[in-house]
Write an enzyme that holds these catalytic residues in place. Structure first.
Site, mmCIF file in Angstrom:
data_model
loop_
_atom_site.group_PDB
_atom_site.id
_atom_site.type_symbol
_atom_site.label_atom_id
_atom_site.label_comp_id
_atom_site.label_asym_id
_atom_site.label_seq_id
_atom_site.Cartn_x
_atom_site.Cartn_y
_atom_site.Cartn_z
ATOM 1 C CD1 TRP A 102 -2.134 -2.182 1.935
ATOM 2 C CD2 TRP A 102 -2.898 -1.407 -0.016
ATOM 3 N NE1 TRP A 102 -3.106 -3.044 1.485
ATOM 4 C CE2 TRP A 102 -3.590 -2.591 0.294
ATOM 5 C CE3 TRP A 102 -3.200 -0.747 -1.203
ATOM 6 C CZ2 TRP A 102 -4.580 -3.133 -0.541
ATOM 7 C CZ3 TRP A 102 -4.189 -1.275 -2.034
ATOM 8 C CH2 TRP A 102 -4.854 -2.450 -1.699
ATOM 9 C CG ASP A 171 -3.404 3.715 4.080
ATOM 10 O OD1 ASP A 171 -4.479 3.545 4.686
ATOM 11 O OD2 ASP A 171 -3.078 3.061 3.061
ATOM 12 C CE LYS A 195 -8.629 -3.251 3.795
ATOM 13 N NZ LYS A 195 -7.859 -2.425 2.882
HETATM 14 C C1 LIG Z 1 -7.242 -2.015 1.798
HETATM 15 C C2 LIG Z 1 -6.218 -0.967 1.910
HETATM 16 C C3 LIG Z 1 -6.081 0.053 0.951
HETATM 17 C C4 LIG Z 1 -6.878 0.094 -0.321
HETATM 18 O O1 LIG Z 1 -8.160 0.448 -0.111
HETATM 19 P P1 LIG Z 1 -9.221 0.499 -1.309
HETATM 20 O O2 LIG Z 1 -10.395 1.092 -0.575
HETATM 21 O O3 LIG Z 1 -9.432 -0.893 -1.795
HETATM 22 O O4 LIG Z 1 -8.695 1.408 -2.350
HETATM 23 C C5 LIG Z 1 -5.142 1.020 1.172
HETATM 24 N N1 LIG Z 1 -4.354 1.003 2.262
HETATM 25 C C6 LIG Z 1 -4.458 0.038 3.195
HETATM 26 C C7 LIG Z 1 -3.554 0.071 4.397
HETATM 27 C C8 LIG Z 1 -5.382 -0.966 3.052
HETATM 28 O O5 LIG Z 1 -5.475 -1.935 3.973
#
Ligand SMILES: *Cc1c(COP(=O)(O)O)cnc(C)c1O
Length: 359
Positions: A102, A171, A195
Protein backbone atom coordinates in the site's frame (compact mmCIF):
# COMPACT_ATOMS: atom_id res chain seq x y z
CA UNK A 1 -24.62 -23.13 8.43
CA UNK A 2 -24.97 -19.94 10.49
CA UNK A 3 -22.48 -17.13 10.77
CA UNK A 4 -18.82 -18.06 10.48
CA UNK A 5 -15.76 -16.41 12.01
CA UNK A 6 -14.60 -14.30 9.09
CA UNK A 7 -10.89 -13.45 9.18
CA UNK A 8 -10.97 -11.58 5.86
CA UNK A 9 -8.57 -8.65 5.45
CA UNK A 10 -11.28 -6.57 3.83
CA UNK A 11 -14.14 -6.23 3.28
CA UNK A 12 -14.35 -7.82 6.67
CA UNK A 13 -16.57 -8.74 9.55
CA UNK A 14 -19.08 -6.23 10.84
CA UNK A 15 -20.53 -6.37 14.35
CA UNK A 16 -23.61 -8.59 14.32
CA UNK A 17 -25.54 -5.96 16.32
CA UNK A 18 -24.95 -3.51 13.47
CA UNK A 19 -26.20 -5.93 10.83
CA UNK A 20 -29.29 -6.70 12.88
CA UNK A 21 -30.06 -3.05 13.44
CA UNK A 22 -29.62 -2.36 9.71
CA UNK A 23 -31.94 -5.28 8.94
CA UNK A 24 -34.58 -3.89 11.30
CA UNK A 25 -34.38 -0.50 9.62
CA UNK A 26 -33.87 -1.77 6.09
CA UNK A 27 -37.38 -1.28 4.74
CA UNK A 28 -38.50 1.67 6.85
CA UNK A 29 -36.05 3.99 8.55
CA UNK A 30 -37.61 5.65 11.60
CA UNK A 31 -40.65 7.59 10.49
CA UNK A 32 -39.28 8.23 7.01
CA UNK A 33 -41.48 5.60 5.37
CA UNK A 34 -38.57 4.45 3.22
CA UNK A 35 -35.17 2.79 3.37
CA UNK A 36 -32.02 4.91 3.87
CA UNK A 37 -31.05 3.66 0.39
CA UNK A 38 -34.06 5.38 -1.12
CA UNK A 39 -33.63 8.70 0.63
CA UNK A 40 -32.58 11.96 -0.92
CA UNK A 41 -29.17 12.94 0.37
CA UNK A 42 -30.70 16.42 0.79
CA UNK A 43 -33.42 15.15 3.15
CA UNK A 44 -33.47 16.07 6.83
CA UNK A 45 -33.29 12.37 7.73
CA UNK A 46 -30.08 11.82 5.79
CA UNK A 47 -28.56 15.09 6.98
CA UNK A 48 -29.08 13.86 10.53
CA UNK A 49 -27.32 10.58 9.67
CA UNK A 50 -24.23 12.19 8.15
CA UNK A 51 -24.06 14.80 10.92
CA UNK A 52 -24.16 12.07 13.54
CA UNK A 53 -21.50 10.06 11.66
CA UNK A 54 -19.20 13.09 11.64
CA UNK A 55 -19.85 13.93 15.24
CA UNK A 56 -19.07 10.32 16.29
CA UNK A 57 -15.77 10.38 14.35
CA UNK A 58 -14.88 13.62 16.13
CA UNK A 59 -15.85 12.30 19.53
CA UNK A 60 -14.28 8.83 19.25
CA UNK A 61 -11.00 10.02 17.71
CA UNK A 62 -10.83 13.32 19.63
CA UNK A 63 -10.50 15.23 16.36
CA UNK A 64 -9.40 18.84 17.03
CA UNK A 65 -11.70 21.61 15.78
CA UNK A 66 -9.29 22.79 13.10
CA UNK A 67 -9.70 19.52 11.16
CA UNK A 68 -12.34 18.62 8.60
CA UNK A 69 -13.93 15.17 8.60
CA UNK A 70 -14.85 14.10 5.07
CA UNK A 71 -16.71 11.10 3.66
CA UNK A 72 -15.43 10.47 0.15
CA UNK A 73 -15.59 7.82 -2.56
CA UNK A 74 -12.94 6.07 -4.59
CA UNK A 75 -11.56 3.96 -1.73
CA UNK A 76 -8.23 4.33 -0.01
CA UNK A 77 -6.56 4.11 -3.42
CA UNK A 78 -7.99 7.41 -4.65
CA UNK A 79 -6.28 9.09 -1.69
CA UNK A 80 -2.97 7.94 -3.17
CA UNK A 81 -3.59 10.58 -5.88
CA UNK A 82 -5.61 13.17 -3.93
CA UNK A 83 -2.89 13.59 -1.32
CA UNK A 84 -0.11 14.69 -3.72
CA UNK A 85 -2.57 16.74 -5.80
CA UNK A 86 -3.75 18.68 -2.75
CA UNK A 87 -0.80 18.62 -0.35
CA UNK A 88 2.19 18.41 -2.67
CA UNK A 89 1.81 21.94 -3.96
CA UNK A 90 4.58 24.03 -2.38
CA UNK A 91 7.81 22.22 -3.15
CA UNK A 92 6.16 19.40 -5.07
CA UNK A 93 8.04 16.87 -3.03
CA UNK A 94 7.18 14.23 -0.41
CA UNK A 95 8.99 11.62 1.70
CA UNK A 96 7.66 8.06 1.86
CA UNK A 97 8.50 5.05 4.03
CA UNK A 98 7.94 1.87 2.04
CA UNK A 99 6.50 -0.75 4.39
CA UNK A 100 4.49 -2.80 1.92
CA UNK A 101 2.24 -2.86 -1.12
CA UNK A 102 0.00 0.00 0.00
CA UNK A 103 2.86 2.40 0.71
CA UNK A 104 4.50 1.32 -2.54
CA UNK A 105 1.35 2.03 -4.52
CA UNK A 106 0.86 5.37 -2.78
CA UNK A 107 4.42 6.41 -3.60
CA UNK A 108 4.13 5.32 -7.24
CA UNK A 109 0.89 7.26 -7.63
CA UNK A 110 2.32 10.39 -5.97
CA UNK A 111 5.28 10.18 -8.32
CA UNK A 112 2.95 10.88 -11.24
CA UNK A 113 2.46 14.39 -9.82
CA UNK A 114 5.38 15.29 -7.58
CA UNK A 115 8.90 14.24 -6.62
CA UNK A 116 8.98 11.24 -4.29
CA UNK A 117 11.81 10.46 -1.89
CA UNK A 118 11.70 6.92 -0.51
CA UNK A 119 13.48 7.43 2.81
CA UNK A 120 13.46 3.78 3.90
CA UNK A 121 12.05 0.42 2.94
CA UNK A 122 11.64 -3.02 4.48
CA UNK A 123 11.37 -4.74 1.09
CA UNK A 124 14.64 -6.62 1.79
CA UNK A 125 12.85 -8.89 4.30
CA UNK A 126 9.40 -9.13 2.68
CA UNK A 127 8.19 -6.13 4.72
CA UNK A 128 8.32 -8.12 7.94
CA UNK A 129 9.42 -5.11 10.01
CA UNK A 130 9.09 -1.32 10.22
CA UNK A 131 12.42 0.16 9.08
CA UNK A 132 14.46 2.39 11.40
CA UNK A 133 14.70 5.87 9.97
CA UNK A 134 17.84 7.85 9.28
CA UNK A 135 16.98 11.55 9.40
CA UNK A 136 19.75 12.40 6.98
CA UNK A 137 17.73 10.64 4.27
CA UNK A 138 14.75 12.98 4.82
CA UNK A 139 14.13 15.84 2.36
CA UNK A 140 14.68 19.29 3.84
CA UNK A 141 11.69 20.70 2.01
CA UNK A 142 9.13 17.89 1.71
CA UNK A 143 5.53 19.07 1.59
CA UNK A 144 4.59 15.99 3.57
CA UNK A 145 5.91 12.75 5.02
CA UNK A 146 3.85 9.65 4.25
CA UNK A 147 3.45 6.42 6.20
CA UNK A 148 1.15 3.42 6.11
CA UNK A 149 0.37 3.08 9.82
CA UNK A 150 -0.76 -0.54 9.78
CA UNK A 151 0.34 -2.80 6.96
CA UNK A 152 -2.63 -4.99 6.21
CA UNK A 153 -0.81 -7.48 3.99
CA UNK A 154 2.38 -7.97 6.00
CA UNK A 155 1.01 -7.49 9.53
CA UNK A 156 3.29 -4.73 10.79
CA UNK A 157 2.39 -1.46 12.48
CA UNK A 158 4.07 1.66 13.74
CA UNK A 159 4.38 1.97 17.49
CA UNK A 160 6.44 5.20 17.26
CA UNK A 161 5.83 7.95 14.76
CA UNK A 162 8.64 9.27 12.53
CA UNK A 163 10.34 12.38 13.95
CA UNK A 164 9.85 14.74 11.06
CA UNK A 165 9.13 18.45 10.75
CA UNK A 166 7.16 17.85 7.57
CA UNK A 167 3.38 17.40 7.66
CA UNK A 168 2.73 13.80 8.64
CA UNK A 169 0.22 11.89 6.51
CA UNK A 170 -0.94 8.36 7.32
CA UNK A 171 -2.97 5.63 5.72
CA UNK A 172 -4.96 4.19 8.64
CA UNK A 173 -7.28 2.04 6.52
CA UNK A 174 -6.70 -1.12 8.52
CA UNK A 175 -6.25 0.32 12.03
CA UNK A 176 -8.69 3.23 12.25
CA UNK A 177 -10.58 3.12 15.58
CA UNK A 178 -8.64 0.00 16.62
CA UNK A 179 -6.20 1.91 18.80
CA UNK A 180 -5.86 5.47 20.00
CA UNK A 181 -4.23 7.80 17.49
CA UNK A 182 -3.32 11.40 18.30
CA UNK A 183 -4.89 13.17 15.33
CA UNK A 184 -3.11 16.44 16.16
CA UNK A 185 0.24 14.87 15.16
CA UNK A 186 -0.98 14.49 11.56
CA UNK A 187 -1.89 16.79 8.72
CA UNK A 188 -4.06 14.14 7.11
CA UNK A 189 -5.35 10.69 7.98
CA UNK A 190 -7.46 8.50 5.73
CA UNK A 191 -9.15 5.11 5.84
CA UNK A 192 -11.19 3.09 3.40
CA UNK A 193 -14.17 1.95 5.46
CA UNK A 194 -14.23 -1.73 4.61
CA UNK A 195 -11.76 -2.91 7.25
CA UNK A 196 -12.85 -1.33 10.50
CA UNK A 197 -15.60 1.19 9.78
CA UNK A 198 -18.27 -0.33 7.61
CA UNK A 199 -18.91 -1.52 4.08
CA UNK A 200 -16.82 -0.66 1.03
CA UNK A 201 -17.77 2.53 -0.76
CA UNK A 202 -16.92 5.28 1.70
CA UNK A 203 -13.51 6.61 2.68
CA UNK A 204 -12.93 8.64 5.81
CA UNK A 205 -10.53 11.58 5.46
CA UNK A 206 -9.49 13.75 8.40
CA UNK A 207 -7.52 16.77 7.19
CA UNK A 208 -6.20 19.91 8.89
CA UNK A 209 -7.96 22.98 7.53
CA UNK A 210 -4.82 24.91 6.55
CA UNK A 211 -3.92 22.10 4.11
CA UNK A 212 -7.15 22.52 2.16
CA UNK A 213 -7.56 24.78 -0.85
CA UNK A 214 -4.23 24.80 -2.63
CA UNK A 215 -4.52 21.97 -5.17
CA UNK A 216 -2.22 21.50 -8.16
CA UNK A 217 -3.28 23.23 -11.36
CA UNK A 218 -5.75 21.07 -13.25
CA UNK A 219 -6.88 18.98 -10.26
CA UNK A 220 -10.42 17.78 -11.06
CA UNK A 221 -13.16 19.33 -8.91
CA UNK A 222 -14.04 15.96 -7.37
CA UNK A 223 -10.41 15.38 -6.35
CA UNK A 224 -10.04 18.63 -4.43
CA UNK A 225 -10.53 18.39 -0.67
CA UNK A 226 -11.91 21.95 -0.79
CA UNK A 227 -14.88 20.83 -2.89
CA UNK A 228 -15.92 18.31 -0.25
CA UNK A 229 -14.93 20.42 2.77
CA UNK A 230 -17.02 23.38 1.53
CA UNK A 231 -20.03 21.18 0.92
CA UNK A 232 -20.16 18.97 4.00
CA UNK A 233 -19.17 15.93 1.89
CA UNK A 234 -22.30 16.54 -0.21
CA UNK A 235 -21.02 18.33 -3.30
CA UNK A 236 -22.51 15.41 -5.18
CA UNK A 237 -24.40 12.34 -4.01
CA UNK A 238 -22.35 10.72 -1.25
CA UNK A 239 -22.41 6.94 -0.65
CA UNK A 240 -25.46 7.30 1.56
CA UNK A 241 -26.02 3.72 2.67
CA UNK A 242 -22.33 3.14 3.42
CA UNK A 243 -22.30 6.30 5.55
CA UNK A 244 -25.38 5.08 7.40
CA UNK A 245 -23.74 1.72 8.21
CA UNK A 246 -20.55 3.52 9.22
CA UNK A 247 -22.65 5.56 11.65
CA UNK A 248 -24.07 2.35 13.14
CA UNK A 249 -20.55 0.92 13.48
CA UNK A 250 -19.40 4.05 15.29
CA UNK A 251 -22.37 3.85 17.64
CA UNK A 252 -21.28 0.30 18.33
CA UNK A 253 -17.67 1.43 19.03
CA UNK A 254 -19.04 4.01 21.44
CA UNK A 255 -21.19 1.40 23.16
CA UNK A 256 -18.06 -0.76 23.68
CA UNK A 257 -16.61 2.14 25.67
CA UNK A 258 -14.87 4.02 22.84
CA UNK A 259 -11.56 3.51 21.06
CA UNK A 260 -9.52 3.01 24.23
CA UNK A 261 -11.78 0.19 25.39
CA UNK A 262 -11.77 -1.36 21.91
CA UNK A 263 -7.96 -1.12 21.86
CA UNK A 264 -7.76 -3.09 25.12
CA UNK A 265 -9.92 -5.83 23.62
CA UNK A 266 -7.79 -5.80 20.45
CA UNK A 267 -4.60 -6.11 22.50
CA UNK A 268 -6.10 -9.05 24.33
CA UNK A 269 -7.13 -10.77 21.08
CA UNK A 270 -3.73 -10.20 19.48
CA UNK A 271 -1.94 -11.51 22.58
CA UNK A 272 -3.95 -14.74 22.55
CA UNK A 273 -2.90 -15.40 18.96
CA UNK A 274 0.73 -14.24 19.20
CA UNK A 275 1.31 -16.10 22.47
CA UNK A 276 0.13 -19.25 20.79
CA UNK A 277 2.29 -18.64 17.69
CA UNK A 278 5.32 -18.12 19.96
CA UNK A 279 4.70 -21.38 21.79
CA UNK A 280 3.72 -23.48 18.79
CA UNK A 281 6.12 -25.92 17.17
CA UNK A 282 4.14 -25.98 13.94
CA UNK A 283 2.96 -22.41 13.36
CA UNK A 284 5.05 -19.29 13.47
CA UNK A 285 4.46 -15.58 12.99
CA UNK A 286 6.26 -13.87 10.11
CA UNK A 287 6.78 -10.43 11.67
CA UNK A 288 9.43 -9.22 14.15
CA UNK A 289 7.88 -9.05 17.61
CA UNK A 290 8.20 -5.32 18.21
CA UNK A 291 6.32 -4.36 15.04
CA UNK A 292 3.44 -6.81 15.17
CA UNK A 293 0.05 -5.54 14.06
CA UNK A 294 -2.95 -5.76 16.34
CA UNK A 295 -5.22 -6.21 13.32
CA UNK A 296 -3.54 -8.52 10.80
CA UNK A 297 -1.63 -11.58 11.93
CA UNK A 298 0.27 -13.49 9.23
CA UNK A 299 1.66 -16.92 10.06
CA UNK A 300 3.06 -20.00 8.31
CA UNK A 301 3.81 -23.63 9.00
CA UNK A 302 6.84 -23.57 6.73
CA UNK A 303 5.25 -26.19 4.49
CA UNK A 304 2.97 -24.99 1.68
CA UNK A 305 0.98 -28.21 1.51
CA UNK A 306 0.31 -28.11 5.21
CA UNK A 307 -0.68 -24.43 4.94
CA UNK A 308 -3.24 -25.32 2.27
CA UNK A 309 -4.53 -28.23 4.35
CA UNK A 310 -4.91 -25.93 7.34
CA UNK A 311 -6.82 -23.27 5.36
CA UNK A 312 -9.14 -25.93 3.98
CA UNK A 313 -9.85 -27.63 7.30
CA UNK A 314 -10.24 -24.29 9.07
CA UNK A 315 -12.84 -23.27 6.52
CA UNK A 316 -14.78 -26.47 7.03
CA UNK A 317 -14.73 -25.75 10.78
CA UNK A 318 -16.18 -22.25 10.30
CA UNK A 319 -12.97 -20.14 10.30
CA UNK A 320 -12.94 -18.55 6.86
CA UNK A 321 -10.67 -16.34 4.77
CA UNK A 322 -7.46 -17.40 6.51
CA UNK A 323 -5.40 -17.76 3.35
CA UNK A 324 -2.46 -15.36 3.36
CA UNK A 325 -1.81 -12.71 0.75
CA UNK A 326 -0.27 -14.12 -2.40
CA UNK A 327 2.99 -12.21 -1.78
CA UNK A 328 3.51 -13.73 1.71
CA UNK A 329 1.85 -17.13 1.37
CA UNK A 330 0.75 -19.08 4.42
CA UNK A 331 -2.09 -17.71 6.49
CA UNK A 332 -3.31 -14.37 7.74
CA UNK A 333 -5.91 -13.83 10.43
CA UNK A 334 -7.38 -10.35 10.30
CA UNK A 335 -8.85 -9.64 13.71
CA UNK A 336 -10.49 -6.27 13.30
CA UNK A 337 -12.71 -4.60 15.90
CA UNK A 338 -15.74 -6.68 14.99
CA UNK A 339 -13.97 -10.03 15.62
CA UNK A 340 -15.00 -11.15 19.10
CA UNK A 341 -12.42 -12.47 21.60
CA UNK A 342 -14.24 -15.78 21.41
CA UNK A 343 -13.48 -16.00 17.66
CA UNK A 344 -9.75 -15.78 18.35
CA UNK A 345 -9.93 -18.22 21.27
CA UNK A 346 -11.74 -20.73 19.12
CA UNK A 347 -9.29 -20.27 16.26
CA UNK A 348 -6.38 -20.95 18.61
CA UNK A 349 -8.12 -24.06 19.95
CA UNK A 350 -8.55 -25.22 16.36
CA UNK A 351 -4.89 -24.52 15.59
CA UNK A 352 -3.81 -26.55 18.62
CA UNK A 353 -5.91 -29.45 17.47
CA UNK A 354 -4.50 -29.18 13.94
CA UNK A 355 -0.97 -29.10 15.33
CA UNK A 356 -1.57 -32.22 17.41
CA UNK A 357 -2.99 -34.04 14.39
CA UNK A 358 -0.16 -33.03 12.07
CA UNK A 359 2.95 -33.59 14.16
C1 LIG B 1 -7.24 -2.01 1.80
C2 LIG B 1 -6.22 -0.97 1.91
C3 LIG B 1 -6.08 0.05 0.95
C4 LIG B 1 -6.88 0.09 -0.32
O1 LIG B 1 -8.16 0.45 -0.11
P1 LIG B 1 -9.22 0.50 -1.31
O2 LIG B 1 -10.39 1.09 -0.57
O3 LIG B 1 -9.43 -0.89 -1.79
O4 LIG B 1 -8.70 1.41 -2.35
C5 LIG B 1 -5.14 1.02 1.17
N1 LIG B 1 -4.35 1.00 2.26
C6 LIG B 1 -4.46 0.04 3.20
C7 LIG B 1 -3.55 0.07 4.40
C8 LIG B 1 -5.38 -0.97 3.05
O5 LIG B 1 -5.48 -1.94 3.97
Amino acid sequence: MGRVYNFSAGPSMLPEEVLKKAAEEMVEYGTAGMSVMEMSHRSADFQAIIDEAESLVRELMHVPDNYKVLFLQGGGSTQFAMIPMNLGTKNKKADFVITGQWAKKAAAEAERFIEVNRVASSADKTFSYIPKLDKSAFSKDADYFYICYNNTIYGTRYTELPQTDATLVADISSCVMSEEIDVSKFGLLFAGAQKNLGPAGVTLVIVREDLIGDALEGTPTMLQYKTHADNGSMYNTPPTYAIYILKLVLEWVKAQGGVKAVQEINEKKAKILYDFLDSSELFKGTVVKEDRSLMNVPFVTGNEELDAKFVKEAKAAGFVNLKGHRTVGGMRASIYNAMPVEGVEKLVAFMKKFEAENK
